[in-house]
Scaffold this motif. Structure first.
Motif, PDB file in Angstrom:
ATOM      1  N   VAL A  42       0.840  -1.194  -0.126  1.00 53.92           N
ATOM      2  CA  VAL A  42      -0.071  -0.068   0.049  1.00 53.92           C
ATOM      3  C   VAL A  42       0.920   1.520   0.036  1.00 53.92           C
ATOM      4  CG1 VAL A  42      -1.768   1.213   1.500  1.00 53.92           C
ATOM      5  CG2 VAL A  42      -1.956  -0.979   1.293  1.00 53.92           C
ATOM      6  N   ILE A  43       0.726   2.169  -0.945  1.00 55.59           N
ATOM      7  CA  ILE A  43       1.427   3.520  -0.777  1.00 55.59           C
ATOM      8  C   ILE A  43       0.666   4.318   0.106  1.00 55.59           C
ATOM      9  CG2 ILE A  43       2.252   5.442  -2.013  1.00 55.59           C
ATOM     10  CD1 ILE A  43       1.846   3.526  -4.628  1.00 55.59           C
ATOM     11  N   SER A  44       1.381   4.279   1.332  1.00 56.58           N
ATOM     12  CA  SER A  44       0.389   5.178   2.492  1.00 56.58           C
ATOM     13  C   SER A  44       0.747   6.826   2.367  1.00 56.58           C
ATOM     14  CB  SER A  44       0.926   4.749   3.805  1.00 56.58           C
ATOM     15  OG  SER A  44       2.483   4.969   3.856  1.00 56.58           O
ATOM     16  N   GLY A  45       1.497   6.983   1.553  1.00 55.31           N
ATOM     17  CA  GLY A  45       1.506   8.435   1.331  1.00 55.31           C
ATOM     18  C   GLY A  45       2.590   8.780   0.067  1.00 55.31           C
ATOM     19  N   ILE A  46       2.343  10.074  -0.542  1.00 55.01           N
ATOM     20  CA  ILE A  46       3.136  10.102  -1.944  1.00 55.01           C
ATOM     21  C   ILE A  46       2.944  11.765  -1.850  1.00 55.01           C
ATOM     22  CG2 ILE A  46       1.286   9.706  -3.397  1.00 55.01           C
ATOM     23  CD1 ILE A  46       3.448   9.022  -5.494  1.00 55.01           C
ATOM     24  N   ARG A  76       5.860  15.219  -3.274  1.00 56.89           N
ATOM     25  CA  ARG A  76       7.002  15.512  -4.360  1.00 56.89           C
ATOM     26  C   ARG A  76       8.237  15.130  -3.731  1.00 56.89           C
ATOM     27  NH1 ARG A  76       6.899  19.341  -8.426  1.00 56.89           N
ATOM     28  NH2 ARG A  76       5.067  20.264  -8.519  1.00 56.89           N
ATOM     29  N   ILE A 107      -1.356   9.054 -10.667  1.00 58.72           N
ATOM     30  CA  ILE A 107      -0.657   9.160  -9.225  1.00 58.72           C
ATOM     31  C   ILE A 107       0.557  10.335  -9.520  1.00 58.72           C
ATOM     32  CG2 ILE A 107       0.490   8.248  -7.407  1.00 58.72           C
ATOM     33  CD1 ILE A 107      -0.895   5.670  -8.021  1.00 58.72           C
ATOM     34  N   ASN A 108       1.414  10.017 -10.634  1.00 55.76           N
ATOM     35  CA  ASN A 108       2.272  10.759 -10.757  1.00 55.76           C
ATOM     36  C   ASN A 108       2.077  12.289 -10.842  1.00 55.76           C
ATOM     37  OD1 ASN A 108       4.273   9.021 -10.171  1.00 55.76           O
ATOM     38  ND2 ASN A 108       4.436   8.257 -12.371  1.00 55.76           N
ATOM     39  N   TYR A 135       0.382  13.973  -7.440  1.00 54.76           N
ATOM     40  CA  TYR A 135       1.525  14.448  -6.563  1.00 54.76           C
ATOM     41  C   TYR A 135       2.167  15.556  -7.248  1.00 54.76           C
ATOM     42  CZ  TYR A 135       5.803  12.200  -8.051  1.00 54.76           C
ATOM     43  OH  TYR A 135       7.050  11.748  -8.595  1.00 54.76           O
ATOM     44  N   ALA A 136       2.562  15.647  -8.550  1.00 49.27           N
ATOM     45  CA  ALA A 136       3.409  16.655  -9.073  1.00 49.27           C
ATOM     46  C   ALA A 136       2.689  18.173  -9.098  1.00 49.27           C
ATOM     47  CB  ALA A 136       3.693  16.332 -10.500  1.00 49.27           C
ATOM     48  N   SER A 137       1.285  18.032  -9.133  1.00 52.99           N
ATOM     49  CA  SER A 137       0.264  19.074  -8.988  1.00 52.99           C
ATOM     50  C   SER A 137      -0.139  19.427  -7.624  1.00 52.99           C
ATOM     51  CB  SER A 137      -0.617  19.220  -9.907  1.00 52.99           C
ATOM     52  OG  SER A 137      -1.344  18.104  -9.829  1.00 52.99           O
ATOM     53  N   GLU A 138       0.626  18.940  -6.465  1.00 47.85           N
ATOM     54  CA  GLU A 138       0.570  19.094  -5.237  1.00 47.85           C
ATOM     55  C   GLU A 138      -1.012  18.396  -4.397  1.00 47.85           C
ATOM     56  OE1 GLU A 138       2.490  21.379  -3.066  1.00 47.85           O
ATOM     57  OE2 GLU A 138       4.078  20.939  -4.730  1.00 47.85           O
ATOM     58  N   GLU A 180      -2.420  15.699  -2.457  1.00 49.76           N
ATOM     59  CA  GLU A 180      -2.101  14.823  -1.697  1.00 49.76           C
ATOM     60  C   GLU A 180      -2.926  13.615  -1.813  1.00 49.76           C
ATOM     61  OE1 GLU A 180      -1.124  16.650   2.202  1.00 49.76           O
ATOM     62  OE2 GLU A 180      -0.762  14.614   2.966  1.00 49.76           O
ATOM     63  N   LEU A 181      -2.236  12.415  -1.835  1.00 45.37           N
ATOM     64  CA  LEU A 181      -2.893  11.335  -2.007  1.00 45.37           C
ATOM     65  C   LEU A 181      -2.360  10.485  -0.741  1.00 45.37           C
ATOM     66  CD1 LEU A 181      -2.517  10.173  -5.734  1.00 45.37           C
ATOM     67  CD2 LEU A 181      -4.487  11.453  -4.699  1.00 45.37           C
ATOM     68  N   TRP A 182      -3.099   9.522  -0.248  1.00 43.81           N
ATOM     69  CA  TRP A 182      -2.569   8.690   0.503  1.00 43.81           C
ATOM     70  C   TRP A 182      -3.294   7.329   0.874  1.00 43.81           C
ATOM     71  CZ3 TRP A 182      -5.394  12.632   2.233  1.00 43.81           C
ATOM     72  CH2 TRP A 182      -6.498  12.739   2.957  1.00 43.81           C
ATOM     73  N   ASN A 183      -2.791   6.471   1.476  1.00 42.09           N
ATOM     74  CA  ASN A 183      -3.302   5.115   1.599  1.00 42.09           C
ATOM     75  C   ASN A 183      -3.783   4.542   0.247  1.00 42.09           C
ATOM     76  OD1 ASN A 183      -2.956   4.955   4.314  1.00 42.09           O
ATOM     77  ND2 ASN A 183      -5.051   5.317   4.846  1.00 42.09           N
TER      78      ASN A 183
END
Lengths: 100, 402
Positions: free
Chosen positions: A75-79, A81, B27-28, B31-34, B36-39
Motif C-alpha cells: 500500500v502506498i501510504s503517502g506520496i 513530491r 498518481i504521478n 502528486y506533481a500538482s500538489e 495529496e494522496l494517501w493510503n
C-alpha cells in the motif's frame, strides 16, 4: 529519470566534495535516500514517481534508474513530491540501473 | 486517532476508486500538482483506491480526464460531509438555533445571589435588603449596577467596612467585610500615687478622695477612688442598673528624689606590652606533647586559649582524641592613674542631673536643689544630689468590672 554521460563527471566531483567535507551524500548527490523499517515500511526520499504499481510490486523511478519493491499487500501510504512511503510485507528490493 | 487523521477528518476527504490503464500516470501527475494522496491500495489490475482531500477533488477530476482514467467516490469522510448531512435536517438546525438563543437569553438573567463575609450581621438581612432593591433571582443582569448596589448596602448597614459586588456569569456575588469595633468592657478608674510624696493640694473632679492634704503617701497608694452606684433617680431599684464613676482629679504633691554616687579618683589600667609567648599542646589519645613554657612566663598577662580538634561525632562535650591546644600569653603592665577631683565631680554632677531629668514627670516644678559631698567611713568621697519638686502625682489605674 535519465542519466547522461555528461552528468557523470560532475557527479564524481560532487562525490569528491562530499567525501572531503564529510557531508551526507544524499544532500549533495542527486540520489534517493531509502529508509526501510523491518520488512513493513519503506520510505523513499528524492523519488521521481511511480512506474508500475501492483499489489505485489511497486516500481519507483529514481534519478539513477528504478527501484522495484516486491512483497505482499503493498500500500502506498503517502506520496508527495519529496517522499513516498510504502507499507506492506516487503520481500525484496531491487536497484536497477537505467539500462535494464 | 493520530493528529494527521484528526486533521483530515476536519478538512474532509473522500475515498475514490480510480480505474484505468495508466493509474500510475494519474498518481504521478497528482502528486506533481500538489494533490495529496494517501493510503493507495491496488484492488485489481485496473483500479486503485486512494484517499484524497475534498478540496483537491476538482483538480483531481481534470487530471483524471487527461490520463484517461475514471474516478468514483466510494466513501465520504469528515466534518464537511457531516455538516452537509445535518444541514438537510431542518428540525436539527431549528433545535440548535433554539438552543443557542435559549442559552443566550437565560444567561442574561441573574440566577444566583451569593453573600459572603457575614459574621455578626446576618446574611439574610443583606439578602432581604438586596431583594428590596429589586435584585432577585430572575432579574435581568443589565439592571444590576454593582457600584450603586454596593453603596446602598454600605449605607444601610453602618457596621460594614467594605462591600464588593461582582457579577460573574449568572451569579451576583456580594462580599462584605465588617468593621471590628473595640470591645467596650465596663471599667473603673482609680487614681493612685506615682511616687512617695507629701500631698499639698487635692482637687477632685469625680470619685471619692482617699487622702487629705498634708498626708504623706507611698507609691501605689490610692488617692481618689472611682465608685459604682445606681444612677440618679434609680437608687431604690437595687442592683439592676449600675453606673461607673471613674476617678478624675489633680493631686499635687511634694516629691524628694536623691541620687548618690561615690567619686572614684583612682583608675586602674592594664596595657599589653606586645610581648607574646605561645605554648602548644598536642594531644594524641593518652599521649601529650608540649612545645613552649609550661607555666605562664609573665607576672601579669592575658591568656588566650584556642583548641583545634577533629570534632567528635557522638557528643560535642566529649573531647576529641586528637587535638591541638594553643595557649597565647600576652604580657601586660599594670598602672594606676590618679584623676583630677574637680573633673570627676563635674562628670558625676552631669550624670546626676541627666538621671533626675529622666525621672521627673513633665510639668514638675523644682522647689529646691541640694548637693552634698561627704567623706564616708569607707574612705570614699560620696556625692549626693537631692531635688525637691512639686508635681501631679495622680496616676490612672484601671480596674475591669464585668
Amino acid at each position: 529519470m535519465n542519466i547522461t554521460n555528461g552528468k557523470f563527471r560532475s557527479d564524481r566531483a560532487k562525490q569528491e566534495i562530499a567525501d572531503f567535507f564529510g557531508l551526507p551524500r544524499d544532500s549533495i548527490l542527486d540520489v534517493p535516500k531509502m529508509v526501510i523499517v523491518g520488512n513493513v515500511e519503506l520510505s523513499v526520499e528524492n523519488h521521481l514517481g511511480i512506474i508500475k504499481y501492483t499489489a505485489n510490486s511497486v516500481t519507483i523511478a529514481i534519478p539513477q534508474g528504478k527501484v522495484t519493491v516486491r512483497g505482499k499487500d503493498l500500500v502506498i501510504s503517502g506520496i508527495t513530491r519529496t517522499l513516498m512511503e510504502i507499507r506492506g510485507r516487503i520481500e525484496s528490493l531491487d536497484l536497477l540501473p537505467e539500462s535494464d | 486517532m493520530t493528529l494527521r487523521s484528526l486533521w483530515s477528518h476536519f478538512k474532509g476527504y473522500v475515498i475514490i476508486r480510480i480505474t484505468g490503464k495508466a493509474v500510475e500516470d494519474f498518481i504521478n501527475q497528482a502528486y506533481a500538482s500538489e494533490i495529496e494522496l494517501w493510503n493507495l491500495a491496488r484492488i485489481d489490475g485496473k483500479s486503485v483506491l486512494t484517499c484524497i482531500y475534498l478540496q483537491d477533488l476538482p483538480r483531481a477530476g481534470k487530471i483524471l480526464k487527461t490520463t484517461n482514467c475514471k474516478g468514483r467516490v466510494e466513501r465520504r469522510v469528515g466534518l464537511p460531509f457531516l455538516i452537509m448531512k445535518l444541514a438537510k435536517r431542518k428540525g436539527f438546525i431549528f433545535g440548535a438555533l433554539l438552543f443557542s438563543v435559549g442559552l443566550y437569553v437565560l444567561s442574561s438573567f441573574v440566577w444566583f445571589i451569593s453573600i459572603s463575609g457575614c459574621d455578626k450581621i446576618s446574611c439574610n438581612d443583606i439578602a432581604k435588603f438586596v431583594e428590596e432593591q429589586g435584585i432577585k433571582v430572575g432579574t435581568p443582569r443589565g439592571r444590576v449596577d454593582p457600584a450603586s448596589l454596593g453603596k446602598g448596602i454600605l449605607a444601610e448597614f453602618p457596621s460594614l467596612a467594605w462591600v464588593g459586588v461582582n457579577i460573574k456569569g449568572t451569579t451576583v456575588s456580594i462580599e462584605v467585610s465588617e468593621k471590628t469595633l473595640p470591645e467596650t468592657e465596663p471599667e473603673l478608674t482609680h487614681l493612685i500615687a506615682s511616687e512617695d510624696a507629701l500631698v499639698v493640694n487635692i482637687i477632685v473632679f469625680s470619685g471619692e478622695p482617699a487622702v487629705n492634704e498634708g498626708d504623706t503617701v507611698t507609691r501605689g497608694q490610692t488617692l481618689i477612688e472611682g465608685s459604682v452606684c445606681p444612677p440618679l433617680g434609680y437608687e431604690k431599684d437595687g442592683e439592676e442598673k449600675k453606673e461607673f464613676i471613674s476617678a478624675k482629679g489633680v493631686v499635687m504633691g511634694r516629691v524628694w528624689r536623691t541620687y548618690r554616687d561615690s567619686l572614684n579618683l583612682i583608675r586602674r589600667l592594664e596595657t599589653e606590652t606586645g610581648e607574646i609567648k605561645r605554648t602548644v599542646y598536642f594531644f594524641l589519645g593518652p599521649y601529650e606533647f608540649r612545645i613552649g613554657p609550661k607555666e605562664p612566663p609573665f607576672k601579669t598577662y592575658v591568656e588566650k586559649r584556642s583548641v583545634y580538634g577533629i570534632p567528635s561525632l557522638e557528643d560535642n562535650n566529649v573531647k576529641s582524641a586528637v587535638r591541638l591546644t594553643v595557649i597565647e600569653y600576652k604580657k601586660t603592665e599594670r598602672s594606676i592613674e590618679i584623676l583630677d577631683r574637680k573633673e570627676i565631680l563635674g562628670d558625676l554632677r552631669k550624670k546626676a542631673y541627666i538621671y533626675m531629668k529622666a525621672k521627673m514627670p513633665r510639668g514638675a516644678k523644682i522647689l529646691d536643689e541640694r548637693e552634698d559631698l561627704e567623706y564616708s567611713a569607707g574612705g570614699e568621697w560620696v556625692y549626693t544630689l537631692t531635688i525637691e519638686t512639686i508635681e501631679d502625682i495622680a496616676q490612672e489605674m484601671r480596674e475591669h468590672r464585668s
